[in-house]
Scaffold this active site. Structure first.
Site, PDB file in Angstrom:
ATOM      1  N   HIS A  64      24.525   4.424 -13.871  1.00 22.12           N
ATOM      2  CA  HIS A  64      25.228   3.514 -12.944  1.00 22.12           C
ATOM      3  C   HIS A  64      26.654   3.368 -13.461  1.00 22.12           C
ATOM      4  CE1 HIS A  64      21.340   2.019 -11.271  1.00 22.12           C
ATOM      5  NE2 HIS A  64      20.917   2.221 -12.499  1.00 22.12           N
ATOM      6  N   PHE A  65      27.620   3.998 -12.793  1.00 18.09           N
ATOM      7  CA  PHE A  65      29.013   3.863 -13.234  1.00 18.09           C
ATOM      8  C   PHE A  65      29.770   2.848 -12.374  1.00 18.09           C
ATOM      9  CE2 PHE A  65      28.949   8.454 -15.011  1.00 18.09           C
ATOM     10  CZ  PHE A  65      28.341   8.011 -16.161  1.00 18.09           C
ATOM     11  N   ARG A  66      29.302   2.665 -11.153  1.00 17.31           N
ATOM     12  CA  ARG A  66      29.855   1.641 -10.255  1.00 17.31           C
ATOM     13  C   ARG A  66      31.315   1.806  -9.910  1.00 17.31           C
ATOM     14  NH1 ARG A  66      25.268  -1.211 -10.910  1.00 17.31           N
ATOM     15  NH2 ARG A  66      25.164  -1.580 -13.110  1.00 17.31           N
ATOM     16  N   ASN A  96      23.749   1.959  -6.048  1.00 17.98           N
ATOM     17  CA  ASN A  96      23.900   0.499  -5.940  1.00 17.98           C
ATOM     18  C   ASN A  96      25.267   0.079  -6.468  1.00 17.98           C
ATOM     19  OD1 ASN A  96      22.912   1.281  -8.488  1.00 17.98           O
ATOM     20  ND2 ASN A  96      22.075  -0.733  -8.915  1.00 17.98           N
ATOM     21  N   HIS A 181      12.893   3.319  -7.604  1.00 18.23           N
ATOM     22  CA  HIS A 181      12.736   2.189  -8.520  1.00 18.23           C
ATOM     23  C   HIS A 181      11.508   1.432  -8.032  1.00 18.23           C
ATOM     24  CE1 HIS A 181      14.554  -1.316 -10.918  1.00 18.23           C
ATOM     25  NE2 HIS A 181      13.429  -1.775 -10.400  1.00 18.23           N
ATOM     26  N   HIS A 235      12.128   5.247 -14.561  1.00 15.90           N
ATOM     27  CA  HIS A 235      11.943   4.317 -15.690  1.00 15.90           C
ATOM     28  C   HIS A 235      10.577   3.599 -15.702  1.00 15.90           C
ATOM     29  CE1 HIS A 235      13.495   1.780 -12.542  1.00 15.90           C
ATOM     30  NE2 HIS A 235      14.754   1.874 -12.868  1.00 15.90           N
ATOM     31  N   ASP A 306      19.330   5.388 -17.505  1.00 14.08           N
ATOM     32  CA  ASP A 306      19.554   4.174 -16.707  1.00 14.08           C
ATOM     33  C   ASP A 306      20.777   3.407 -17.231  1.00 14.08           C
ATOM     34  OD1 ASP A 306      19.311   2.255 -14.777  1.00 14.08           O
ATOM     35  OD2 ASP A 306      17.512   1.332 -15.589  1.00 14.08           O
ATOM     36  N   HIS A 310      26.876  -3.346 -18.020  1.00 17.94           N
ATOM     37  CA  HIS A 310      27.411  -4.687 -17.730  1.00 17.94           C
ATOM     38  C   HIS A 310      28.237  -5.167 -18.922  1.00 17.94           C
ATOM     39  CE1 HIS A 310      24.863  -4.801 -14.186  1.00 17.94           C
ATOM     40  NE2 HIS A 310      23.857  -4.404 -14.935  1.00 17.94           N
TER      41      HIS A 310
HETATM   42  O1  DOR Z   1      18.255  -2.920 -15.358  1.00 16.00           O
HETATM   43  C1  DOR Z   1      18.653  -2.284 -14.414  1.00 16.00           C
HETATM   44  N1  DOR Z   1      19.966  -2.255 -14.087  1.00 16.00           N
HETATM   45  N2  DOR Z   1      17.771  -1.606 -13.670  1.00 16.00           N
HETATM   46  C2  DOR Z   1      18.134  -1.042 -12.511  1.00 16.00           C
HETATM   47  O2  DOR Z   1      17.304  -0.439 -11.878  1.00 16.00           O
HETATM   48  C3  DOR Z   1      19.510  -1.167 -12.008  1.00 16.00           C
HETATM   49  C4  DOR Z   1      20.440  -1.341 -13.111  1.00 16.00           C
HETATM   50  C5  DOR Z   1      21.818  -1.736 -12.648  1.00 16.00           C
HETATM   51  O3  DOR Z   1      22.278  -1.149 -11.663  1.00 16.00           O
HETATM   52  O4  DOR Z   1      22.441  -2.589 -13.259  1.00 16.00           O
END
Ligand code: DOR
Length: 450
Positions: A64-66, A96, A181, A235, A306, A310
């Site tokens: 997840h690089f967002r 996401n 998921h 996962h 995964d 954050h």
């Molecule tokens: O802990 C998680 N964080 N599980 C996920 O499936 C999504 C991920 C996130 O996008 O932060």
């Protein structure tokens, strides 16, 4: 006249489909062009790899690089930089993001943003929703798309397919393998008061308990089988799901993460607090043992990180407002090599989990093995190197890792992508020249090769 190559990798122990071979590799035009004694050849560049293992490039199929990111938030540049520093040569990014990757415009935007900024090769998932279900068959064939991703339980971001009917509609549209998921949203909602009232991250595995995972995986397998659709269950965190998945290997492939294979509750919450909070949760030791048994038994197909970076400030919020997820793309290789050295898996199985199987299950056109004609993607590792993972080494913008302080044995010392050396001895080299991964189910009409 001596044969010439763009790059020669000399004298490493290469993990090839024919086994471990101490040999040389010659690269031309980004592809593996020779495997054998190249002492008499010349190369514009040479890596002396004596004493090192040369692995097919490690592919992390869950990050997840967002993008678009911000000054403090991970983006495609910083995330892929972390990948190559950790020996990873290609990443698949989850949808996401903000905005969510749920249509062709969002996929194209990601491709544009990756051009000239991604350090490794990349592909993007498209997120399934009740609204876009009927368009997924077309969307999943977009350039640079690795397939459809479904969230059955809510995690970070708003993507959600919570009921059986919508899930069946999603699985009925398209043909590629769907990544899922698997946590049961109704049970998550029912039990949320455990987290809300308790306000303690140690309750995370109680709120999102074994049945949250097990019920969702039972529902998913039933619906996937009815639809005749391949799925990849991400996962897996419980021992209970593994026998069920073993009974359904014709439709289901399985991912586990390094953190579920390494950390245990309650210790991880005592030590790292909300930094150890992820979905699905890290659980007690008996689950970790169940996951390792499933690795040994061949039920597990893939290791994905995964990576969910954050920031420390976001993680400092009071539980359960604290976001779930931890960074992992940079630590996947050293953490898993430590398990290799400790005898939990072989180096061959590591290659299977991080290169051969990602290529097999997603039908990557030209990666995943050291073989003539394949992309010259290599992860060079020093299996004897002892290092301590520390927050200082993390180049993700979050600047922390739940493996801070872990003594590792086995370290990535060079990352080579399509013949370009992009990391050597912890130094980033050259420029960000990552490209979209090609998939054999939907090659563009003018594919890179004729
Ligand atoms: O802990 C998680 N964080 N599980 C996920 O499936 C999504 C991920 C996130 O996008 O932060």
């Amino acid at each position: 006249m001596a044969e010439t190559f763009d790059l020669r990798i000399m004298g490493g122990t290469c993990l090839t489909p024919s086994g471990r071979i101490e040999t040389d590799i010659g690269v031309r035009d980004g592809r593996t062009a020779a495997i054998g004694d190249l002492a008499g050849a010349s190369g514009a560049l040479t890596i002396e790899a004596g004493g090192l293992y040369v692995l097919p490039g490690v592919i992390d199929t869950q990050v997840h690089f967002r993008e678009p990111g911000s000054e403090h938030k991970e983006d495609l540049e910083s995330g892929t930089r972390a990948a190559v520093m950790g020996g990873v040569t290609a990443v698949f990014e989850m949808p996401n993001t903000s905005p969510m990757t749920t249509d062709r415009a969002a996929l194209d935007d990601k491709l544009d943003r990756a051009a000239g900024r991604a350090w490794c090769d990349f592909a993007f998932f498209v997120g399934a929703t009740a609204e876009n279900a009927e368009t997924l068959g077309e969307l999943e064939r977009s350039p640079g798309c690795c397939g459809v991703k479904v969230f059955m339980g809510s995690s970070t971001g708003g993507l959600l397919v919570e009921d059986d009917e919508t899930l069946a509609r999603v699985l009925a549209n398209g043909s590629r393998r769907v990544a899922v998921h698997s946590e049961d949203e109704p049970r998550l909602l029912e039990r949320f008061e455990i987290a809300e009232n308790g306000q303690d991250v140690r309750l995370h595995p109680q709120w999102r308990d074994v049945d949250v995972a097990l019920i969702a995986t039972q529902r998913l397998l039933r619906i996937a089988r009815a639809a005749g659709r391949r799925i990849h269950v991400l996962h897996i965190s419980t021992a209970e799901e593994m026998p069920l998945l073993a009974e359904n290997k014709d439709v289901a492939t399985v991912e586990v993460t390094p953190q579920h294979l390494t950390l245990t509750a309650p210790e991880c919450y005592d030590r790292f607090g909300r930094r150890a909070q992820m979905n699905p949760p890290i659980r007690e030791a008996r689950h970790r043992e169940g996951l390792w048994r499933a690795v040994a038994d061949g039920i597990v197909d893939v290791i994905g990180s995964d990576h969910a970076p954050h920031t420390a400030e976001e993680k400092d919020q009071a539980y359960p407002a604290s976001p779930s997820g931890m960074p992992g793309v940079q630590t996947l290789v050293p953490v898993m090599l430590t398990h290799v050295n400790e005898g939990r898996l072989t180096l061959e199985r590591f290659v299977d989990l991080t290169a051969a199987s990602p290529a097999r299950i997603y039908n990557i056109a030209n990666k995943g093995r050291i073989a003539l004609g394949y992309d010259a993607d290599f992860t060079l590792v020093d299996l004897g190197a002892e290092r301590v993972i520390s927050d200082d080494w993390i180049v993700s913008k979050c600047g922390w890792t739940a493996f801070d302080g872990m003594t590792t044995r086995g370290w990535p010392v060079a990352t080579v992508i399509r013949g370009r050396i992009v990391m050597r001895e912890d130094e980033l080299i050259g420029e960000a020249a990552g490209e979209a991964v090609l998939f054999s189910e939907c090659l563009p009409s003018e594919a890179r090769r004729p």
